[in-house]
Design an enzyme around this catalytic site. Structure first.
Site, PDB file in Angstrom:
ATOM      1  N   ASN A 104      10.158  -8.091  30.733  1.00 22.02           N
ATOM      2  CA  ASN A 104      11.098  -7.073  31.232  1.00 22.02           C
ATOM      3  C   ASN A 104      10.542  -6.397  32.458  1.00 22.02           C
ATOM      4  O   ASN A 104       9.323  -6.264  32.593  1.00 22.02           O
ATOM      5  CB  ASN A 104      11.301  -5.945  30.201  1.00 22.02           C
ATOM      6  N   LYS A 151       7.429  -7.070  25.775  1.00 18.62           N
ATOM      7  CA  LYS A 151       6.345  -7.242  24.796  1.00 18.62           C
ATOM      8  C   LYS A 151       5.642  -8.590  24.945  1.00 18.62           C
ATOM      9  O   LYS A 151       4.412  -8.680  24.829  1.00 18.62           O
ATOM     10  CB  LYS A 151       6.895  -7.068  23.377  1.00 18.62           C
ATOM     11  N   ALA A 182       5.410 -10.558  27.711  1.00 20.23           N
ATOM     12  CA  ALA A 182       4.633 -10.614  28.956  1.00 20.23           C
ATOM     13  C   ALA A 182       3.409  -9.706  28.869  1.00 20.23           C
ATOM     14  O   ALA A 182       2.323 -10.070  29.334  1.00 20.23           O
ATOM     15  CB  ALA A 182       5.518 -10.224  30.137  1.00 20.23           C
ATOM     16  N   ASN A 207       4.105  -1.952  12.841  1.00 23.04           N
ATOM     17  CA  ASN A 207       3.748  -0.557  12.597  1.00 23.04           C
ATOM     18  C   ASN A 207       4.535  -0.131  11.357  1.00 23.04           C
ATOM     19  O   ASN A 207       5.217  -0.950  10.728  1.00 23.04           O
ATOM     20  CB  ASN A 207       3.999   0.318  13.827  1.00 23.04           C
ATOM     21  N   LEU A 237      -1.397   1.805  12.565  1.00 22.65           N
ATOM     22  CA  LEU A 237      -1.199   3.184  12.106  1.00 22.65           C
ATOM     23  C   LEU A 237      -1.391   4.193  13.233  1.00 22.65           C
ATOM     24  O   LEU A 237      -1.645   5.373  12.977  1.00 22.65           O
ATOM     25  CB  LEU A 237      -2.166   3.478  10.949  1.00 22.65           C
ATOM     26  N   ASP A 256      -0.126   7.301  28.318  1.00 23.95           N
ATOM     27  CA  ASP A 256       1.143   6.567  28.176  1.00 23.95           C
ATOM     28  C   ASP A 256       0.920   5.516  27.087  1.00 23.95           C
ATOM     29  O   ASP A 256       0.145   4.583  27.282  1.00 23.95           O
ATOM     30  CB  ASP A 256       1.495   5.915  29.524  1.00 23.95           C
ATOM     31  N   ASP A 303       1.084  -3.733  22.171  1.00 25.32           N
ATOM     32  CA  ASP A 303       0.954  -5.103  22.704  1.00 25.32           C
ATOM     33  C   ASP A 303      -0.516  -5.452  22.929  1.00 25.32           C
ATOM     34  O   ASP A 303      -0.957  -6.565  22.621  1.00 25.32           O
ATOM     35  CB  ASP A 303       1.741  -5.233  24.013  1.00 25.32           C
TER      36      ASP A 303
HETATM   37  O1  RIB Z   1       5.881  -2.702  24.047  1.00 23.46           O
HETATM   38  C1  RIB Z   1       6.209  -2.098  25.274  1.00 23.46           C
HETATM   39  C2  RIB Z   1       7.341  -2.830  25.922  1.00 23.46           C
HETATM   40  O2  RIB Z   1       8.505  -2.662  25.150  1.00 23.46           O
HETATM   41  C3  RIB Z   1       7.708  -2.336  27.286  1.00 23.46           C
HETATM   42  O3  RIB Z   1       6.969  -2.945  28.307  1.00 23.46           O
HETATM   43  C4  RIB Z   1       9.199  -2.617  27.363  1.00 23.46           C
HETATM   44  O4  RIB Z   1       9.532  -3.607  28.282  1.00 23.46           O
HETATM   45  C5  RIB Z   1       9.604  -3.000  25.951  1.00 23.46           C
HETATM   46  O5  RIB Z   1       9.747  -4.345  25.852  1.00 23.46           O
END
Ligand code: RIB
Length: 309
Positions: free
Chosen positions: A13, A42, A44, A185, A222, A247, A253
């Site tokens: 995305n 997620k 990428a 999660n 968690l 952030d 990921d």
């Molecule tokens: O896990 C974070 C991702 O969730 C973001 O980069 C967004 O694109 C969504 O896919």
């Protein structure tokens, strides 16, 4: 440690991110701060993390023929991810995510899947009969039937399967039975178990119930409380690493990618979960999704600095 080879099947995305003092409530307009366009998705993000963590990484998914698609592919390639299995979709735009980040680093995300929503079981055909792959890593931002086809291909080849169960989705038993390592999660665990999202299951009970679904190992994320690693016959809590979050987008990921890379390199589940907690924590200290994925060196130094190397 052996260099693993990982195939990531999932989404890419373009994240459209606004910083705001807080997440607005339904019906509310608030004035935010700066805007940024950041690579995400997620799949990428996890592919970038696998590559930065030292794995030879392939990604399979779809982007549009638009300029976001160009940028997403160029970004993956610049991070060392092989994109020859990526498809340019002429019918759909590249996926985007609208993200609001509050002052504490928490976020709210809405995804318009676009081309990600057109990844199909047929797209997986080129990797049937896989060889030379140590793990297949999937998430749930592409259709579930494509995820199941990827797990099938991995199973046929005797390759480890890792499923990041994000975003929350109900999953068929047939799919769960093909998962070696499931990493939800607590909200995602509830979705898999058919419970309301606010069901207050103790992590140990959630993990035990998830193991009953057919997944062989479960690593429950968690957040600030770390993770719970569970397998047939045992469970162990893994503490988090203290950080000041900037952030949290992409932290999950980084966690799952680090788990997959470390398992594919031969580490045991608890050691791999510790590295995953470190990678997730580091990602939360940097703005943006893909840009925040940590390197192997950064994770090793961070763990050492906390006496857990
Ligand atoms: O896990 C974070 C991702 O969730 C973001 O980069 C967004 O694109 C969504 O896919």
């Amino acid at each position: 440690m052996k260099q693993p080879t990982i195939l990531v099947v999932g989404s890419a995305n373009m994240d459209l991110v606004v910083k705001a003092p807080r997440i607005p409530v339904p019906g509310e307009t608030i004035l935010g701060g700066s805007f940024a366009r950041v690579r995400g998705g997620k799949g990428a993000n996890q592919a970038v993390a696998c590559s930065r963590l030292g794995a030879q990484t392939f990604m399979l998914g779809r982007v549009g023929t638009d300029s976001f698609g160009d940028e997403l592919l160029e970004g993956l390639q610049s991070d060392g991810v092989c994109c020859r299995l990526m498809i340019r979709d002429e019918e759909a735009a590249s996926g985007i995510a609208i993200i609001v980040i509050d002052g504490g680093g928490e976020n709210a995300i809405v995804v318009a899947p676009g081309a990600n929503g057109r990844v199909s079981p047929a797209d997986i055909d080129p990797v049937r009969g896989l060889s030379g792959i140590d793990a297949v890593l999937c998430q749930l931002e592409v259709p579930v039937d494509a995820v199941e086809a990827a797990l099938d291909a991995a199973r046929e080849a005797g390759v480890m399967t890792v499923l990041d169960a994000a975003p929350p989705t109900a999953l068929p038993a047939s799919l769960l039975a093909k998962v070696d390592v499931l990493t939800p999660n607590q909200t995602e665990a509830c979705a898999i178990l058919g419970l309301p999202v606010d069901a207050c299951l103790a992590p140990e009970e959630a993990a035990a119930r998830l193991l009953e679904t057919g997944a062989r190992q479960v690593v429950l994320k968690l957040g600030a409380d770390g993770a719970l690693a569970a397998w047939d016959g045992g469970m162990e809590r893994v503490p988090s690493f203290p950080i000041e979050p900037v952030d949290t987008t992409g932290a999950g990921d980084a966690f799952t990618a680090a788990l997959a890379v470390n398992l594919a390199s031969g580490k045991d589940l608890v050691a791999a979960t510790t590295a995953a907690c470190a990678a997730g924590a580091l990602a939360a200290t940097v703005f943006g999704a893909a840009p925040s994925m940590p390197t192997a060196e950064a994770v090793a130094a961070f763990m050492k600095a906390h006496g857990r190397g």
